[in-house]
Write a protein that holds these residues in place. Structure first.
Motif, short mmCIF file in Angstrom:
data_model
loop_
_atom_site.label_atom_id
_atom_site.label_comp_id
_atom_site.label_asym_id
_atom_site.label_seq_id
_atom_site.Cartn_x
_atom_site.Cartn_y
_atom_site.Cartn_z
N VAL A 101 3.90 6.41 9.67
CA VAL A 101 3.54 5.10 8.80
C VAL A 101 4.41 4.41 11.11
O VAL A 101 4.92 5.19 11.15
N GLY A 122 -3.76 2.14 10.82
CA GLY A 122 -4.00 0.63 10.73
C GLY A 122 -3.48 -0.53 10.23
O GLY A 122 -3.65 -1.86 9.47
N ASP A 123 -3.71 -0.04 8.29
CA ASP A 123 -3.54 -0.58 7.52
C ASP A 123 -2.66 -1.04 7.01
O ASP A 123 -1.72 -1.00 7.65
N LEU A 124 -1.96 -2.13 6.82
CA LEU A 124 -1.09 -2.52 5.52
C LEU A 124 0.05 -1.93 5.07
O LEU A 124 -0.45 -2.08 3.79
N VAL A 125 1.06 -1.88 5.41
CA VAL A 125 1.56 -1.07 4.44
C VAL A 125 2.88 -1.85 3.41
O VAL A 125 2.94 -2.03 2.95
N LYS A 183 0.56 -1.26 0.20
CA LYS A 183 -0.05 0.44 0.00
C LYS A 183 0.57 1.02 -0.05
O LYS A 183 2.11 1.40 0.44
N LYS A 204 5.64 -5.62 10.85
CA LYS A 204 5.30 -5.49 9.34
C LYS A 204 4.66 -3.46 10.04
O LYS A 204 4.40 -2.61 11.10
N THR A 239 2.22 0.21 9.50
CA THR A 239 1.33 0.31 9.28
C THR A 239 1.38 1.18 8.71
O THR A 239 1.80 2.32 9.87
N ASN A 240 -0.29 1.84 8.49
CA ASN A 240 -0.64 3.89 8.31
C ASN A 240 -1.08 3.78 9.59
O ASN A 240 -1.15 2.74 10.59
#
Length: 140
Positions: free
Chosen positions: A99, A124-127, A92, A118, A120-121
């Motif tokens: 981040v 909480g979305d995986l980047v 992503k 991990k 994430t943004n």
């Protein structure tokens, strides 16, 4: 009085002075029994030419938090820590905000350690999903 957790985070942040971690504004913000969490602002300083977070900056964040985690979970007086291998899957894009990189131990051997990081943004979305192998070398 500082808690043990606060002392660990203070040391992690102090050793970043005059390093790549300071250049990228990486800060360590949480630590637990088997993880370390850091954050990095997403600004033009870490962009690739088309205005999104550069994968190399993401990997630098991941390796920084994984190496620091190895450092705090091993005996720093006896060992120096080095990264052996890192890989990353970027899933992503991020244009702004922060981040977060959470390093969690997969294997804690006496010599080699394997970390899942991990990234994430803010939602909480995986980047990116990274894997880091570190080695603890005896100090001479």
């Amino acid at each position: 009085m500082e808690t043990h957790k606060e002392k660990i985070l203070k040391v992690c942040n102090e050793v970043c002075k005059n390093t790549l971690m300071e250049t990228l504004d990486i800060s360590f913000i949480d630590v637990g029994e088997n993880f370390l969490l850091a954050k990095m602002p997403v600004t033009s300083k870490v962009y690739q030419p088309d205005g999104v977070l550069h994968g190399g900056a993401t990997v630098a964040l991941a390796e920084s938090v994984g190496s620091a985690a190895t450092y705090i979970f091993m005996d720093q007086n006896k060992y120096m820590i080095r990264g052996l291998e890192i890989n990353a899957n970027h899933v992503k894009s991020v244009k702004d905000g922060f981040v977060y990189a959470k390093a969690s131990i997969i294997h804690k051997g006496r010599t080699t350690q394997l970390w899942e990081i991990k990234v994430t943004n803010e939602a909480g979305d995986l980047v990116s999903l990274c894997k880091l192998t570190t080695i603890a070398l005896p100090k001479q």
